[in-house]
Design an enzyme around this catalytic site. Structure first.
Site, short mmCIF file in Angstrom:
data_model
loop_
_atom_site.label_atom_id
_atom_site.label_comp_id
_atom_site.label_asym_id
_atom_site.label_seq_id
_atom_site.Cartn_x
_atom_site.Cartn_y
_atom_site.Cartn_z
N TYR A 1 -19.79 14.02 42.35
CA TYR A 1 -19.25 15.37 42.51
C TYR A 1 -17.77 15.35 42.87
CZ TYR A 1 -24.10 17.04 42.61
OH TYR A 1 -25.40 17.33 42.29
N ASP B 1 -34.17 19.50 46.83
CA ASP B 1 -34.72 20.77 46.33
C ASP B 1 -36.19 20.62 45.97
OD1 ASP B 1 -32.35 22.13 46.62
OD2 ASP B 1 -32.47 23.07 44.65
#
Ligand code: NAD
Length: 357
Positions: free
Chosen positions: A141, A251
């Protein structure tokens, strides 16, 4: 010395859920002598509305001057058309980076009362209690170079997966220390069979592990970890992993519990300063209706007490109060099932405060 909490409600349901968490902090101050002061600041869309910036300078200053930050959620359709730098989510990414909050802790805990809420069979998830430690400020990222450019007559997109030894070492220490306080099992998740970045990750985790001989360290490739999380999630105690693998796995793990309104998180720097927030977003569909579940935010306060203030007794008081209200049958709409008592966001906060007395 009085500790300081920066309170950043944000957007959508943020102000409603944070109001209930503040009630809980006030109750701990009044009943158990918790020595903290709180100051509010604007972030996300609220920051943009107040100062034209999703992370106004005054908010960043407040956050830097505080021991801990309590955040609601940011974002909403009203802000979706803004230029990228002004969007609410940018404020969140910037505050994490500015405060060097590199260790993201996400517990996935299934309350027995809510076992029905999971999409997995009760026997697979009942009693589930795992902690995912995700590195938050490095990896693909943030790695350079990155971009989209023309090569051989067509466009290519590229990113760089990159970890320095020191980045791996510091998050590994956090994970081992958490494992020490829990079941003393740590699973490091990577893709060392294919990626050099993961090879280095694994080597450093093994090296750090020598300082924690009481912790049983194991290693798992990320594809297998994804499978094991839904096949037999209770085999895990603490998982440590990089930013992108952790993004996806945490998640998946959160949905094992079936209730997005129940899950807190912490993001820590290397001095135990932290930002605490529910894992869910600003839920624009129910904002302003007193319907939201405030328990994820209230449980984020418990994490704050545990990890930043080292006040395990106060943290356990909140955990126990939440268990009590669930056992008493109070449910906000998102976790409601027949035979339980449906309550509003504010009523749920009041019930937790009552259980704290
Ligand atoms: P969301 O988490 O806001 O909502 C997903 C669904 O879960 C919605 O149906 C919502 O009503 C429900 N929900 C979420 N929290 C709840 C709660 N506490 N109680 C009851 N129901 C709850 O995700 P989304 O709809 O994809 O995103 C909405 C906005 O939130 C977007 O602008 C997004 O960018 C932002 N967002 C912010 C964060 C954050 O602040 N950390 C995280 C995720 C999304």
């Amino acid at each position: 010395m009085t500790s300081k909490i920066a309170v950043l409600p944000g957007d959508g349901i943020g102000p409603e859920i944070v109001r209930e968490a503040v009630k809980v902090i006030d109750a701990l101050k009044a009943n158990y002598g918790l020595d903290v002061e709180m100051e509010q600041g604007a972030i996300g869309g609220a920051g943009y509305d107040a100062a034209g910036d999703p992370l106004p300078a005054a908010t960043l200053e407040l956050a830097k001057a505080s021991d801990a930050i309590l955040l609601g959620a940011v974002g909403g359709p009203k802000y979706d058309q803004l230029e990228r730098d002004k969007r609410p989510e940018r404020g969140l990414l910037r505050i994490r980076k500015e405060l060097n909050l590199f260790a993201n802790l996400r517990p996935a805990l299934l309350y027995p009362e809510l076992a029905e809420a999971s999409t997995l069979k009760p026997e697979v998830v009942s009693g589930l209690d795992i902690m995912i430690v995700r590195e938050l400020t490095g990896d693909i990222y943030f790695g350079q170079p990155r971009g989209i450019e023309e090569r051989n007559g067509e466009r290519v997109g590229f990113n760089t997966m990159l970890y320095s030894e020191s980045e791996v070492r510091r998050v590994a220490h956090v994970a081992f220390q958490i494992a020490m306080k829990r079941g003393k099992k740590l699973c490091s998740v990577e893709k060392a069979n294919v990626l050099e970045c993961s090879e280095l990750w694994k080597e450093i985790v093994i090296e750090v592990g020598k300082k924690y001989p009481q912790v049983e360290l194991s290693h798992m490739y990320v594809d297998n970890a994804a499978m094991q999380l839904v096949r037999a999630p209770k085999q895990f105690d603490v998982i440590v992993t990089g930013n992108i693998f952790g993004d996806i796995l945490s998640d998946a793990a959160s949905m094992l519990t079936g209730s997005i309104g129940m899950l807190p998180s912490a993001s820590l720097d290397d001095n135990d300063k932290g930002m605490y927030e529910p894992i869910h977003g600003s839920a624009p569909d129910i904002a302003g209706q007193n319907l939201a579940n405030p328990l994820a935010t209230i449980l984020s306060v418990a994490m704050m007490l545990r990890y930043t203030f080292g006040d395990e007794a106060a943290a356990q008081r909140i955990d126990a109060a939440v268990r009590q209200v669930l056992a008493e049958g109070y449910r906000t709409a998102d976790i409601y099932s027949e035979g339980t008592q449906r309550v509003s966001c504010a009523e749920m906060g009041d019930a937790v405060v009552a259980a704290l007395r």
